[in-house]
Design a protein around this motif. Structure first.
Motif, PDB file in Angstrom:
ATOM      1  N   ARG A   1     -15.049 -10.377 -14.789  1.00  0.00           N
ATOM      2  CA  ARG A   1     -14.112  -9.211 -15.499  1.00  0.00           C
ATOM      3  C   ARG A   1     -14.238  -8.282 -15.518  1.00  0.00           C
ATOM      4  O   ARG A   1     -13.706  -7.355 -15.717  1.00  0.00           O
ATOM      5  N   VAL A   2     -15.455  -7.509 -15.285  1.00  0.00           N
ATOM      6  CA  VAL A   2     -15.689  -6.427 -15.480  1.00  0.00           C
ATOM      7  C   VAL A   2     -14.889  -5.501 -13.911  1.00  0.00           C
ATOM      8  O   VAL A   2     -14.839  -4.549 -14.367  1.00  0.00           O
ATOM      9  N   LEU A   3     -15.223  -5.969 -13.361  1.00  0.00           N
ATOM     10  CA  LEU A   3     -14.072  -5.577 -11.526  1.00  0.00           C
ATOM     11  C   LEU A   3     -13.309  -5.321 -12.372  1.00  0.00           C
ATOM     12  O   LEU A   3     -12.098  -4.419 -11.813  1.00  0.00           O
ATOM     13  N   ALA A   4     -13.066  -6.222 -12.909  1.00  0.00           N
ATOM     14  CA  ALA A   4     -11.236  -6.331 -12.787  1.00  0.00           C
ATOM     15  C   ALA A   4     -10.785  -5.185 -14.590  1.00  0.00           C
ATOM     16  O   ALA A   4      -9.188  -4.652 -14.137  1.00  0.00           O
ATOM     17  N   PHE A   5     -11.426  -5.301 -15.400  1.00  0.00           N
ATOM     18  CA  PHE A   5     -11.056  -4.468 -15.999  1.00  0.00           C
ATOM     19  C   PHE A   5     -11.137  -2.993 -15.757  1.00  0.00           C
ATOM     20  O   PHE A   5     -10.521  -1.436 -16.279  1.00  0.00           O
ATOM     21  N   ARG A   6     -11.706  -3.017 -15.270  1.00  0.00           N
ATOM     22  CA  ARG A   6     -12.055  -1.187 -13.802  1.00  0.00           C
ATOM     23  C   ARG A   6     -11.230  -1.126 -13.250  1.00  0.00           C
ATOM     24  O   ARG A   6     -11.227  -0.150 -11.978  1.00  0.00           O
ATOM     25  N   GLN A   7     -10.402  -2.256 -12.607  1.00  0.00           N
ATOM     26  CA  GLN A   7      -9.772  -1.958 -11.230  1.00  0.00           C
ATOM     27  C   GLN A   7      -8.533  -1.026 -11.696  1.00  0.00           C
ATOM     28  O   GLN A   7      -8.284   0.246 -12.414  1.00  0.00           O
ATOM     29  N   GLY A   8      -8.811   0.174 -10.280  1.00  0.00           N
ATOM     30  CA  GLY A   8      -7.698   1.085 -10.155  1.00  0.00           C
ATOM     31  C   GLY A   8      -6.461   1.106 -10.817  1.00  0.00           C
ATOM     32  O   GLY A   8      -5.622  -0.421 -10.095  1.00  0.00           O
ATOM     33  N   SER A   9      -6.047   2.049 -10.966  1.00  0.00           N
ATOM     34  CA  SER A   9      -4.255   2.613 -11.696  1.00  0.00           C
ATOM     35  C   SER A   9      -3.877   3.489 -11.703  1.00  0.00           C
ATOM     36  O   SER A   9      -2.671   3.204 -12.203  1.00  0.00           O
ATOM     37  N   ARG A  10      -4.318   4.358 -10.521  1.00  0.00           N
ATOM     38  CA  ARG A  10      -4.005   5.389  -9.933  1.00  0.00           C
ATOM     39  C   ARG A  10      -3.857   6.182  -9.057  1.00  0.00           C
ATOM     40  O   ARG A  10      -4.979   5.117  -8.269  1.00  0.00           O
ATOM     41  N   VAL A  11      -3.513   7.015  -9.133  1.00  0.00           N
ATOM     42  CA  VAL A  11      -3.859   7.780  -7.217  1.00  0.00           C
ATOM     43  C   VAL A  11      -4.504   8.814  -7.477  1.00  0.00           C
ATOM     44  O   VAL A  11      -3.964   9.749  -8.631  1.00  0.00           O
ATOM     45  N   ASP A  12      -5.624   8.815  -6.956  1.00  0.00           N
ATOM     46  CA  ASP A  12      -6.907   9.915  -7.640  1.00  0.00           C
ATOM     47  C   ASP A  12      -8.027   9.761  -6.063  1.00  0.00           C
ATOM     48  O   ASP A  12      -8.143   9.256  -5.571  1.00  0.00           O
TER      49      ASP A  12
END
Length: 694
Positions: free
Chosen positions: A301-312
Motif C-alpha cells: 500500500r505504501v509503495l503504491a501510494f509513493r509510486q513515481g508519477s513524473r520525470v525528475d
C-alpha cells in the motif's frame, strides 16, 4: 554496530550508546539518539562525583529497553565500590532513563549526580559520513524546569527537551542532582530526552513520531505479535531460538508510516537504515509472508501510494517507478540529497509486482490486488518504457542524478559490486542478471493476476509473450559458454561482465533459467569457490576483486542465501538448499540467533566460527527474515490455489521440525518435517552442518 555499542529501537526512533549507557563522539558516528533521520542527542554522559561509570552487566530486556548495571569509577581487585548504579533505557518517542543508585555501606553518603548533554542535530547522512556541517543556528534555553536544545534553519526546526522527575540544577551543559543516601538506602529518578520535531507545512503527517506507549504496553504488543505467528517445534534448540529472535527483530524494525497508522512495515536496519526502503522492505515482506502477512500488505500500500508519477532527474523519479528510499532529515528537506523520496533502484519496481502476486497467493486477498491494479499496470509500463537504459532489451541502470545518486542501482550497490572476472569495472548502463530474472518473474506473476482477478486475458497473454521472449534472449546472451554459468551483467555494448557471483542463485528463484542450464548453476553455487560451508559468497573465490571481507565482493549475506535456497527448491534441488540452510542456521548460533547483514566469506574449514564483517547492520530486516524463508524452503511450503503444498527436505540430522498454525487462504495448517537421520539419537547441541550433508 560493533561489539562495544548497544542499541535499542522503536519504529524510526533509535539509540546507540556505549556499554556504560553513555553517548560520546564515536569514530563511526553511530552513537546518539536519532529520530526521523536527525541526531537529537550527540552527548549523554552520566557521572557520579565527577567519575564515569564502569559496567558490570547489561540486560537486553526488549528491543526498546536495556538495563545497565554499573559502579562509579574504575574498579580493581583491591577496591570495591559501596555504590551500585542501575540505568534502564526505554524508548517511547524519545529516551527515558530510569536511574537508581543504592548505598551498600553502613554510613550515609552525599553524592553529586550529573548528566551532561548536547545535540548536534546532525542529519543522519552527516552522522554516517562523519561530516557534520550545519548551516543553521543552534540554541538552548531553560524553560519550565527543562533544558531545551534546539536547531533551526529557515523553516526547518528540531528540539530535544531534557528533564528530570526529581528537582535538578539545570544549566546549559546538563543537569546536576545532589543526592543524600542513607545507610543501605536507595534513590531513583527518571531522566528524559524527548524530541520536538516541527516540520514544514504539508509534511506534518509524514514525520511526527507515532504513539507514546508505555514499556508495559510495548511488551504486551510484542507478546501479541509473537502469538500471532506460527508456533515452531524442533529437536534442535538453536533453531527455535533463531526463529524467536527473527520474529522479535522484525517486530523491532516495524514502523507505522503515513496512511497506515494502525499498520506496520519493516524499516531496513539499525543504525543507518531505519527508514522506508523499497527493495529491503519488499524482500523482508516476502521472507516473512507465511508468518506475518501484515508487513507485505502495508508495504504494498505504501509503495503504491509513493509510486513515481513524473520525470525528475534529481530524484530519479519516473512514472510507475517504485521508490528506493524515503528520508525526512535536513538534507532531504533542503534538497541537498534526493531522498524525499529517491527512486534510484532498478529492482524495486519488478519486485513490487512479485510481492503483490505472492501476497495474493498466500492470503487470497483479491481486494488489495484489485485496489492496486492501476499501480501494477504502471509498474509494468515502467519496465517496458524506462528500464532499458542501454537500448539492448534488458533492464539496466545508469544514474541521472550525477551529483549524489547511486551508481549501482541493484542490491549489490557498492561501487565495486559489479565487475569483470579480471577486476575491471564495466561502463554504464549496466544490466545485471538478476534484474532480468525479476522482470521475467514480475511479468509471469502479473499475467496471472490480470487473467484471474482483473479479467484482462489480452493483457495477460501479452505479458506472457514478453516474458517468454525475454527468457529466450536472456539464456542466449548471458550464458558464459567457457564456464557454463550466467554472466553477472551485460555492459552498455552488450558484452558479458563475466564475474561468477551469487546473483545466479536469484535467477533460479525467478525461474528465468532454462532447465538444462540450471544444473550447471547449482554446481557452481555449491562449489568451494562460492559455497564456504557457512553460506554462498557474493563473489566467487579466485575472481580478481574477491575479498572475503569486501561488502559485495566475497562476504556472505544471509538474505542472499535465503533467496538462493528458495531458487534451488524451485528447480528441484532440495538437498543443496538444505545444505545452505544448515550453514546459515549454524552461523546464527554464533550470533545468538540474530544474523547480521553480512559476515566474512572465509571457508568454514579455516574458521571455527563465522568472522564478523566490521560494519554490518544488526538487526537488519532481510537478515531477520532469512531464517523464516529458510524454514519455508526446508519444509517445502508452496501455496497452490486453496491448498498449501508441504514437501519437507531438512538438513541431515536436524531432527524433526513442526510449524503449527500457518496462516493463509486455507485458514490455518500445520507442516511437519523429519530429517534423514532423525531416527538416530540426536544431540540437542549438534550442528546439522557438522553431520553428513547431501
Amino acid at each position: 554496530m560493533n561489539e562495544e555499542q548497544v542499541g535499542i529501537l522503536d519504529g524510526r526512533v533509535f539509540m546507540v550508546c556505549d556499554r556504560s549507557g553513555d553517548i560520546l563522539e564515536s569514530a563511526d558516528g553511530s552513537l546518539g539518539l536519532f529520530a526521523h533521520d536527525t541526531r537529537l542527542l550527540s552527548k549523554w554522559v552520566l557521572t557520579v562525583d565527577g567519575e564515569r561509570l564502569s559496567t558490570l552487566a547489561i540486560d537486553d530486556v526488549h528491543y526498546f529497553e536495556n538495563r545497565f548495571y554499573l559502579v562509579p569509577g574504575r574498579q580493581d581487585v583491591y577496591v570495591n565500590s559501596t555504590l551500585s548504579v542501575r540505568r534502564v533505557h526505554t524508548l517511547s518517542s524519545g529516551l527515558h532513563e530510569d536511574l537508581e543508585i543504592i548505598n551498600h555501606d553502613g554510613e550515609p553518603v552525599d553524592i553529586v549526580v550529573r548528566i551532561e548533554v548536547d545535540a548536534d542535530f546532525a542529519d543522519l547522512f552527516e552522522a554516517k559520513d562523519g561530516l557534520v556541517s550545519k548551516r543553521g543556528r543552534h540554541y538552548r534555553r531553560i524553560e519550565d524546569s527543562q533544558l531545551i536544545l534546539g536547531y533551526e534553519r529557515d523553516r526547518f526546526r528540531r528540539e530535544t527537551v531534557i528533564s528530570s522527575s526529581t528537582p535538578a540544577e539545570i544549566g546549559n551543559a546538563g543537569l546536576t542532582l545532589r543526592v543524600h543516601l542513607e545507610p543501605y538506602g536507595g534513590w531513583k529518578t527518571r531522566l528524559s530526552a524527548t524530541p520536538s520535531l516541527p516540520v514544514p507545512q504539508g509534511l506534518e503527517r509524514l514525520a511526527l513520531p507515532r504513539g507514546t506507549a508505555s514499556a508495559e504496553e510495548k511488551a504486551r504488543q510484542l507478546t501479541e505479535w509473537l502469538d500471532m505467528a506460527p508456533r515452531l517445534e524442533s529437536s534442535w534448540e538453536p533453531l527455535r531460538a533463531t526463529y524467536r529472535r527473527s520474529l522479535i527483530d522484525l517486530a523491532a524494525l516495524r514502523f507505522s508510516p503515513f496512511l497506515a497508522e494502525d499498520r506496520s512495515m519493516p524499516a531496513a536496519g539499525l543504525p543507518w537504515f531505519m527508514a522506508l526502503f523499497g527493495r529491503d522492505s519488499i524482500f523482508a515482506s516476502l521472507q516473512a509472508l507465511p508468518f506475518v502477512s501484515e508487513l507485505a500488505a502495508t508495504t504494498l500500500r505504501v509503495l503504491a501510494f509513493r509510486q513515481g508519477s513524473r520525470v525528475d532527474d534529481f530524484r530519479e523519479e519516473e512514472p510507475g517507478r517504485i521508490l528506493h528510499e524515503m528520508r525526512y532529515g535536513e538534507k532531504s528537506v533542503f534538497e541537498e540529497s534526493p531522498h524525499t523520496p529517491y527512486f534510484g533502484s532498478a529492482d524495486a519496481t519488478p519486485l513490487f509486482l512479485v510481492l503483490l502476486d505472492e501476497y495474493e497467493r498466500w492470503t487470497g486477498d483479491e481486494d488489495l490486488v484489485r485496489s492496486l491494479e492501476q499501480e501494477a499496470r504502471e509498474a509494468v509500463d515502467w519496465i517496458n518504457k524506462y528500464a532499458d537504459r542501454s537500448g539492448i532489451g534488458y533492464v539496466s541502470f545508469q544514474r541521472r542524478n550525477t551529483l549524489n545518486g547511486l551508481e549501482n542501482q541493484c542490491w549489490k550497490d557498492s561501487w565495486d559490486g559489479v565487475s569483470f572476472r579480471d577486476g575491471r569495472l564495466p561502463g554504464f548502463p549496466r544490466a545485471t542478471c538478476e534484474l532480468q530474472g525479476y522482470a521475467y518473474d514480475a511479468k509471469i506473476r502479473t499475467a496471472r493476476l490480470a487473467r484471474n482477478i482483473w479479467g484482462d486475458a489480452a493483457f495477460a497473454a501479452r505479458l506472457e509473450q514478453e516474458a517468454a521472449e525475454l527468457k529466450e534472449r536472456f539464456n542466449r546472451d548471458f550464458w558464459v559458454n567457457e564456464g557454463e554459468y550466467m554472466a553477472l551483467a551485460l555492459d552498455r555494448d552488450g558484452r558479458q561482465v563475466d564475474a561468477l557471483s551469487s546473483n545466479i542463485g536469484h535467477l533460479l528463484w525467478s525461474g528465468i533459467v532454462d532447465e538444462p542450464k540450471a544444473e550447471c548453476l547449482v554446481r557452481h553455487l555449491m562449489s568451494p569457490r562460492l559455497f564456504s560451508g557457512w553460506g554462498v559468497r557474493t563473489l566467487a573465490e579466485g575472481e580478481a576483486r574477491y575479498n572475503p571481507i569486501g561488502y559485495h565482493v566475497g562476504t556472505i549475506w544471509p538474505f542472499d542465501n535465503s533467496i538462493i535456497a528458495w531458487g534451488l527448491r524451485r528447480y528441484g534441488y532440495p538437498e543443496p538448499a538444505a545444505r545452505i540452510a544448515a550453514g546459515i542456521l549454524d552461523a546464527a548460533v554464533f550470533y545468538d540467533g540474530r544474523l547480521p547483514e553480512a559476515f566474512a566469506g572465509y571457508a568454514r574449514s579455516e574458521t571455527m566460527f563465522p568472522v564478523n564483517y566490521p560494519t554490518a547492520c544488526s538487526p537488519q530486516a532481510w537478515s531477520a527474515g532469512a531464517p523464516l524463508l529458510l524454514l519455508r524452503t526446508m519444509l517445502g511450503l508452496e501455496p497452490r490455489g486453496e491448498d498449501l503444498i508441504i514437501r519437507p527436505a531438512l538438513p541431515s540430522n536436524l531432527g524433526h521440525v513442526a510449524l503449527l498454525d500457518i496462516p493463509g487462504r486455507w485458514g490455518h495448517l500445520d507442516a511437519y518435517g523429519r530429517s534423514p537421520d532423525a531416527t538416530k539419537s540426536h544431540d540437542q547441541q549438534t550442528s546439522p552442518q557438522q553431520l553428513s550433508s547431501p
